[in-house]
Write an enzyme that holds these catalytic residues in place. Sequence first.
Site, PDB file in Angstrom:
ATOM      1  N   PHE A   1       0.856  -1.188   0.000  1.00 64.12           N
ATOM      2  CA  PHE A   1       0.000   0.000   0.000  1.00 64.12           C
ATOM      3  C   PHE A   1       0.896   1.244   0.000  1.00 64.12           C
ATOM      4  CE2 PHE A   1      -2.780   3.249   1.750  1.00 64.12           C
ATOM      5  CZ  PHE A   1      -3.891   3.070   0.948  1.00 64.12           C
TER       6      PHE A   1
ATOM      7  N   ASP B   1       2.326  -5.125   8.768  1.00 65.45           N
ATOM      8  CA  ASP B   1       1.143  -4.282   8.601  1.00 65.45           C
ATOM      9  C   ASP B   1      -0.049  -5.233   8.448  1.00 65.45           C
ATOM     10  OD1 ASP B   1      -1.019  -2.888   7.503  1.00 65.45           O
ATOM     11  OD2 ASP B   1       0.259  -1.445   6.461  1.00 65.45           O
TER      12      ASP B   1
ATOM     13  N   TYR C   1     -10.555   0.477  10.651  1.00 65.80           N
ATOM     14  CA  TYR C   1     -11.779   0.882   9.947  1.00 65.80           C
ATOM     15  C   TYR C   1     -12.189  -0.094   8.852  1.00 65.80           C
ATOM     16  CZ  TYR C   1      -7.946   3.050   7.294  1.00 65.80           C
ATOM     17  OH  TYR C   1      -6.759   3.282   6.634  1.00 65.80           O
ATOM     18  N   LYS C   2     -11.389  -1.142   8.638  1.00 66.25           N
ATOM     19  CA  LYS C   2     -11.762  -2.124   7.616  1.00 66.25           C
ATOM     20  C   LYS C   2     -12.556  -3.245   8.294  1.00 66.25           C
ATOM     21  CE  LYS C   2      -7.521  -1.178   4.991  1.00 66.25           C
ATOM     22  NZ  LYS C   2      -8.049  -0.335   3.925  1.00 66.25           N
TER      23      LYS C   2
ATOM     24  N   ARG D   1     -11.904  -4.871  -6.828  1.00 70.79           N
ATOM     25  CA  ARG D   1     -11.690  -5.590  -5.555  1.00 70.79           C
ATOM     26  C   ARG D   1     -13.032  -5.874  -4.889  1.00 70.79           C
ATOM     27  NH1 ARG D   1      -7.998  -2.656  -1.195  1.00 70.79           N
ATOM     28  NH2 ARG D   1      -9.801  -1.292  -1.181  1.00 70.79           N
TER      29      ARG D   1
HETATM   30  C1  LIG Z   1      -1.852  -1.970   3.997  1.00 75.03           C
HETATM   31  C2  LIG Z   1      -2.348  -0.596   4.346  1.00 75.03           C
HETATM   32  N1  LIG Z   1      -1.612   0.206   5.137  1.00 75.03           N
HETATM   33  C3  LIG Z   1      -2.049   1.450   5.471  1.00 75.03           C
HETATM   34  C4  LIG Z   1      -3.271   1.912   5.013  1.00 75.03           C
HETATM   35  C5  LIG Z   1      -3.811   3.264   5.312  1.00 75.03           C
HETATM   36  O1  LIG Z   1      -3.145   4.017   6.241  1.00 75.03           O
HETATM   37  P1  LIG Z   1      -3.944   5.190   6.992  1.00 75.03           P
HETATM   38  O2  LIG Z   1      -4.887   4.516   7.960  1.00 75.03           O
HETATM   39  O3  LIG Z   1      -2.891   5.991   7.640  1.00 75.03           O
HETATM   40  O4  LIG Z   1      -4.714   5.953   5.972  1.00 75.03           O
HETATM   41  C6  LIG Z   1      -4.060   1.094   4.194  1.00 75.03           C
HETATM   42  C7  LIG Z   1      -5.363   1.606   3.703  1.00 75.03           C
HETATM   43  O5  LIG Z   1      -6.087   1.028   2.990  1.00 75.03           O
HETATM   44  C8  LIG Z   1      -3.584  -0.172   3.850  1.00 75.03           C
HETATM   45  O6  LIG Z   1      -4.304  -0.963   3.046  1.00 75.03           O
END
Ligand SMILES: Cc1ncc(COP(=O)(O)O)c(C=O)c1O
Length: 410
Positions: A126, A195, A220-221, A369
């Site tokens: 990401f 992550d 939030y997912k 997706r």
């Molecule tokens: C793997 C990954 N890392 C980080 C993020 C997003 O980071 P943030 O919460 O700081 O916007 C996402 C968002 O979809 C993600 O898929």
Amino acid sequence: MPLSRDDALALDSASPLADRRALFELPEGKVYLCGNSLGALPTAVPDRMAETVRAEWGVELVSGWNRAGWTGLVRSVGARIAPLIGVSGRDVTVGDSTSVSLFKLLVAAARLRPDRRALVMEPTTFPTDGYVAQGVARLLDLELRWCDPADPAAALDDDVAVLALTHVDFRTGAMFDMAALTRAAHDAGAVALWDLCHSAGAVPVDLTAVDADLAVGCTYKYLNGGPGAPAFTWVAPRLQGQVEQPITGWWGHRTPFDMPREFEPADGIARMDVGTPPVLALSALDAALTAFDGVSADELRAASLSLTDLFIALVDERLDGQGFEVVTPRDHARRGSQVSLRHPEAYGVVQALIARGVVGDFRVPDVARFGFAPLYVRHVDVHDAVDRLVEVLANDEHRDPAYSRRNAVT
Ligand SMILES: Cc1ncc(COP(=O)(O)O)c(C=O)c1O
């Protein structure tokens, strides 16, 4: 593999998670396959928000910090997330965005190996992960080494301080072997940072069993904390006394309300905290996480695989010759909880589906997706989504000129 709508309904009524969907507010008639971007609204959240705002903030005012338990929220929410990632509740904290939390962890990880000069990350991760790593490399004068996504361990050598990987890829839904790659990092003398944005609440994660070092993930997912909900951070207990994070704010101080001039890190995971916790967002997340009460990781995984298997089988059966390629691994061991379809007109396909009430999303350059949040997506949703996808293609709806310009959020 049963493919009829009735078969799908039968699978839903036999599912051990059948009662969970009622814990979410989902608009009638909508098939929501975007929980890998923003989770649905748990029914427990609006009441809790109203209570936090009216009865706590409105009545207690500043005494809410002591009397309404606001100071303890970071820990209690962390404790709710902990079983979903295989760790103790004492070792998780929540606050800041994923990007900021990742920055803190990457710097802390690099500082654990001060004699080494490289950070390893994979280039298709990401974007924010790569951007933050570029910033950290610049700040600490390190080399950011991009690895081959097919073999991240090949980039490891005795100059690598940190191997930082996203467990489940946001674009393809492919999942790394966390145990093997953590072992490879350790064998090379590096720290393993994971992550878990696309893992927590969707696929089994056991950070303790794989002996991982550090982890971050959004809420939030699949954890349904709401738009912009704060991220979680985990540091292995064996490293908590050593980690030195770069944003030395007062909530990470050993005695914040003594207000001494010199910074002294708190013991344990609290040293990863920075500033005043986002109480409204944490209250929403605390309530949202109750939807996982009593659900086992095995039940979640079984439901997720059953949904993604069905989706792939239906795409194979009903969309053969329509230009779709399933880019998500078919091998269960390598699959997260989403299925991504490559298609030359993927943006139009996604928009036409949304117009028909099936919500997925698009990722550049050509990926549609579909996320399968196992707490609330049903087999019948999968069936209906593919039905509508077939109709979209049959009627050329994806070629509507209205879809020739992309929205800001795709
Ligand atoms: C793997 C990954 N890392 C980080 C993020 C997003 O980071 P943030 O919460 O700081 O916007 C996402 C968002 O979809 C993600 O898929």
